[in-house]
Design a protein around this motif. Structure first.
Motif, PDB file in Angstrom:
ATOM      1  N   ALA A 178       0.711  -1.126   0.061  1.00 31.90           N
ATOM      2  CA  ALA A 178       0.041  -0.143   0.012  1.00 31.90           C
ATOM      3  C   ALA A 178       0.896   1.310   0.115  1.00 31.90           C
ATOM      4  CB  ALA A 178      -1.039   0.016   1.165  1.00 31.90           C
ATOM      5  N   ALA A 179       1.845   1.273   0.860  1.00 28.80           N
ATOM      6  CA  ALA A 179       2.991   2.367   0.930  1.00 28.80           C
ATOM      7  C   ALA A 179       3.684   2.476  -0.399  1.00 28.80           C
ATOM      8  CB  ALA A 179       3.866   2.060   1.952  1.00 28.80           C
ATOM      9  N   LEU A 180       3.961   1.452  -0.958  1.00 25.36           N
ATOM     10  CA  LEU A 180       4.488   1.675  -2.321  1.00 25.36           C
ATOM     11  C   LEU A 180       3.393   2.079  -3.527  1.00 25.36           C
ATOM     12  CD1 LEU A 180       6.900  -1.741  -2.487  1.00 25.36           C
ATOM     13  CD2 LEU A 180       7.727   0.771  -2.443  1.00 25.36           C
ATOM     14  N   SER A 181       2.489   1.731  -3.247  1.00 27.88           N
ATOM     15  CA  SER A 181       1.367   2.176  -4.262  1.00 27.88           C
ATOM     16  C   SER A 181       1.172   3.611  -4.175  1.00 27.88           C
ATOM     17  CB  SER A 181       0.171   1.357  -4.047  1.00 27.88           C
ATOM     18  OG  SER A 181       0.177   0.023  -4.402  1.00 27.88           O
ATOM     19  N   LEU A 182       1.337   4.187  -2.887  1.00 31.99           N
ATOM     20  CA  LEU A 182       0.714   5.549  -2.717  1.00 31.99           C
ATOM     21  C   LEU A 182       1.976   6.455  -3.420  1.00 31.99           C
ATOM     22  CD1 LEU A 182      -1.056   7.550  -1.378  1.00 31.99           C
ATOM     23  CD2 LEU A 182       0.227   7.271   0.735  1.00 31.99           C
ATOM     24  N   VAL A 183       3.295   5.718  -3.112  1.00 31.14           N
ATOM     25  CA  VAL A 183       4.331   6.572  -3.326  1.00 31.14           C
ATOM     26  C   VAL A 183       4.409   6.710  -4.896  1.00 31.14           C
ATOM     27  CG1 VAL A 183       6.896   6.555  -3.748  1.00 31.14           C
ATOM     28  CG2 VAL A 183       5.925   6.177  -1.548  1.00 31.14           C
ATOM     29  N   LEU A 184       3.793   5.650  -5.603  1.00 32.22           N
ATOM     30  CA  LEU A 184       3.945   5.499  -7.174  1.00 32.22           C
ATOM     31  C   LEU A 184       2.859   6.500  -7.559  1.00 32.22           C
ATOM     32  CD1 LEU A 184       4.774   4.026  -9.621  1.00 32.22           C
ATOM     33  CD2 LEU A 184       3.132   2.502  -9.399  1.00 32.22           C
ATOM     34  N   LEU A 185       1.807   6.638  -7.064  1.00 36.54           N
ATOM     35  CA  LEU A 185       0.425   7.488  -7.343  1.00 36.54           C
ATOM     36  C   LEU A 185       0.989   9.168  -7.182  1.00 36.54           C
ATOM     37  CD1 LEU A 185      -2.151   8.295  -8.186  1.00 36.54           C
ATOM     38  CD2 LEU A 185      -2.918   7.668  -5.585  1.00 36.54           C
ATOM     39  N   THR A 186       1.688   9.390  -6.093  1.00 29.87           N
ATOM     40  CA  THR A 186       2.193  10.564  -5.605  1.00 29.87           C
ATOM     41  C   THR A 186       2.942  11.092  -6.596  1.00 29.87           C
ATOM     42  OG1 THR A 186       1.837  10.402  -3.191  1.00 29.87           O
ATOM     43  CG2 THR A 186       3.022  11.949  -4.041  1.00 29.87           C
ATOM     44  N   ALA A 187       4.055  10.272  -7.043  1.00 31.98           N
ATOM     45  CA  ALA A 187       5.016  10.639  -7.957  1.00 31.98           C
ATOM     46  C   ALA A 187       4.607  10.859  -9.220  1.00 31.98           C
ATOM     47  CB  ALA A 187       6.012   9.505  -8.147  1.00 31.98           C
ATOM     48  N   THR A 188       3.347  10.009  -9.748  1.00 35.78           N
ATOM     49  CA  THR A 188       2.854  10.505 -10.938  1.00 35.78           C
ATOM     50  C   THR A 188       2.173  11.633 -10.797  1.00 35.78           C
ATOM     51  OG1 THR A 188       2.466   7.942 -11.114  1.00 35.78           O
ATOM     52  CG2 THR A 188       1.178   9.327 -12.592  1.00 35.78           C
ATOM     53  N   LEU A 189       1.356  12.001  -9.864  1.00 39.29           N
ATOM     54  CA  LEU A 189       0.479  13.304 -10.020  1.00 39.29           C
ATOM     55  C   LEU A 189       1.410  14.462  -9.865  1.00 39.29           C
ATOM     56  CD1 LEU A 189      -2.050  12.261  -7.305  1.00 39.29           C
ATOM     57  CD2 LEU A 189      -2.414  12.479  -9.804  1.00 39.29           C
ATOM     58  N   LEU A 190       2.819  14.384  -9.320  1.00 37.06           N
ATOM     59  CA  LEU A 190       3.639  15.399  -8.847  1.00 37.06           C
ATOM     60  C   LEU A 190       4.084  15.747 -10.401  1.00 37.06           C
ATOM     61  CD1 LEU A 190       5.444  14.797  -5.790  1.00 37.06           C
ATOM     62  CD2 LEU A 190       4.005  16.766  -6.193  1.00 37.06           C
ATOM     63  N   LEU A 191       4.657  14.702 -11.118  1.00 37.76           N
ATOM     64  CA  LEU A 191       5.095  14.661 -12.383  1.00 37.76           C
ATOM     65  C   LEU A 191       4.336  15.369 -13.467  1.00 37.76           C
ATOM     66  CD1 LEU A 191       7.576  14.154 -14.219  1.00 37.76           C
ATOM     67  CD2 LEU A 191       6.451  11.837 -14.734  1.00 37.76           C
ATOM     68  N   VAL A 192       2.961  14.908 -13.174  1.00 31.72           N
ATOM     69  CA  VAL A 192       2.080  15.663 -14.139  1.00 31.72           C
ATOM     70  C   VAL A 192       1.686  17.021 -13.838  1.00 31.72           C
ATOM     71  CG1 VAL A 192      -0.528  15.680 -14.942  1.00 31.72           C
ATOM     72  CG2 VAL A 192       0.762  13.650 -14.721  1.00 31.72           C
ATOM     73  N   LEU A 193       1.774  17.328 -12.701  1.00 32.33           N
ATOM     74  CA  LEU A 193       1.488  18.784 -12.314  1.00 32.33           C
ATOM     75  C   LEU A 193       2.994  19.797 -12.736  1.00 32.33           C
ATOM     76  CD1 LEU A 193       0.040  18.561  -8.598  1.00 32.33           C
ATOM     77  CD2 LEU A 193      -0.942  19.251 -10.787  1.00 32.33           C
ATOM     78  N   ILE A 194       3.963  19.070 -12.603  1.00 31.13           N
ATOM     79  CA  ILE A 194       5.328  19.688 -13.094  1.00 31.13           C
ATOM     80  C   ILE A 194       5.168  19.834 -14.428  1.00 31.13           C
ATOM     81  CG2 ILE A 194       7.885  19.626 -13.141  1.00 31.13           C
ATOM     82  CD1 ILE A 194       7.540  18.244 -10.348  1.00 31.13           C
ATOM     83  N   VAL A 195       4.861  19.036 -15.407  1.00 33.42           N
ATOM     84  CA  VAL A 195       4.753  18.992 -16.722  1.00 33.42           C
ATOM     85  C   VAL A 195       3.659  20.068 -17.231  1.00 33.42           C
ATOM     86  CG1 VAL A 195       4.354  17.861 -18.965  1.00 33.42           C
ATOM     87  CG2 VAL A 195       5.909  16.963 -17.005  1.00 33.42           C
ATOM     88  N   ARG A 196       2.482  20.256 -16.544  1.00 32.67           N
ATOM     89  CA  ARG A 196       1.475  20.932 -16.977  1.00 32.67           C
ATOM     90  C   ARG A 196       2.063  22.470 -16.701  1.00 32.67           C
ATOM     91  NH1 ARG A 196      -4.138  19.849 -14.625  1.00 32.67           N
ATOM     92  NH2 ARG A 196      -4.684  21.908 -15.998  1.00 32.67           N
ATOM     93  N   ARG A 197       2.588  22.664 -15.364  1.00 35.99           N
ATOM     94  CA  ARG A 197       3.263  23.857 -15.212  1.00 35.99           C
ATOM     95  C   ARG A 197       4.270  24.581 -16.066  1.00 35.99           C
ATOM     96  NH1 ARG A 197       2.064  28.621 -12.632  1.00 35.99           N
ATOM     97  NH2 ARG A 197       3.861  29.772 -12.004  1.00 35.99           N
ATOM     98  N   PHE A 198       5.067  23.470 -16.563  1.00 36.11           N
ATOM     99  CA  PHE A 198       6.177  23.936 -17.637  1.00 36.11           C
ATOM    100  C   PHE A 198       5.330  24.341 -18.777  1.00 36.11           C
ATOM    101  CE2 PHE A 198       9.322  22.842 -20.970  1.00 36.11           C
ATOM    102  CZ  PHE A 198      10.325  23.424 -20.360  1.00 36.11           C
ATOM    103  N   MET A 199       4.511  23.306 -19.336  1.00 42.57           N
ATOM    104  CA  MET A 199       3.953  23.715 -20.698  1.00 42.57           C
ATOM    105  C   MET A 199       3.142  25.193 -20.599  1.00 42.57           C
ATOM    106  SD  MET A 199       4.680  21.179 -22.401  1.00 42.57           S
ATOM    107  CE  MET A 199       3.638  21.459 -23.884  1.00 42.57           C
TER     108      MET A 199
END
Length: 203
Positions: A178-199
């Motif tokens: 469960a912890a690894l899944s949460l880390v995976l989800l958080t990393a994905t969301l953060l990456l999407v937000l960073i890319v959207r901001r950059f774009m």
């Protein structure tokens, strides 16, 4: 990285081809989607195995004297995943490249730019939205990809999705999974937000 290195020139080739060849290349690129991921993975396992075609060719032409270990390790996983993820990189790149005004490149040539200068200073910067779009798409899908890493990967270099499955289903360590899944989800969301901001900044 590998899908970008392979996908960028392929998208450029698709852009420059005439209508007939565009259709042929598009079918070739889409062809893997008509076959299941499991079948494609097993096909790569056969090709890359110790008695497979790749090792046979390498031995025959004298590059190696004994079969290489090309599966159940990181190189095997990368080869299989690159093949499967390649279309997800090519089409975002192509969709951006086709909207670049050819007159911009013509203007660069008229102003004295050499072909490589025009590409690096004009075409490539204009194609960056496709680079970022394709990269984020491939990366997010790869984060949770399971079949190919599970079949072609080794025991010492597990990918996150495989690690979550083995910890949860085989070792019954539900808390860690469960912890690894949460880390995976958080990393994905953060990456999407960073890319959207950059774009947005680029726009």
């Amino acid at each position: 990285l590998f899908t970008l290195l392979l996908g960028y020139p392929m998208a450029g080739l698709l852009l420059k081809a005439n209508e007939r060849w565009q259709k042929i290349l598009t079918v070739c690129i889409l062809l893997p989607f008509w076959t299941s991921v499991l079948v494609r993975t097993y096909a790569w396992m056969v090709l890359l195995g110790r008695n497979g075609m790749i090792n046979a060719i390498l031995i025959k032409i004298g590059i190696v004297s004994s079969p290489l270990q090309l599966i159940f390790n990181t190189p095997g996983t990368l080869i299989g995943m690159t093949h499967i993820m390649l279309p997800y990189m090519i089409f975002p790149l192509y969709s951006v490249m086709r909207n670049i005004d050819p007159r911009v490149m013509a203007a660069a040539y008229n102003l004295g730019a050499k072909p490589w200068q025009a590409f690096l200073k004009v075409f490539f910067p204009l194609s960056l939205p496709g680079v970022f779009g394709g990269s984020i798409l491939v990366f997010i899908i790869s984060l949770g990809f399971f079949i190919t890493p599970a079949l072609m990967g080794g025991q010492q270099d597990l990918m996150v999705a495989v690690l979550i499955e083995r910890r949860g289903m085989q070792l019954l360590q539900w808390g860690l999974s469960a912890a690894l899944s949460l880390v995976l989800l958080t990393a994905t969301l953060l990456l999407v937000l960073i890319v959207r901001r950059f774009m947005k900044i680029q726009a």
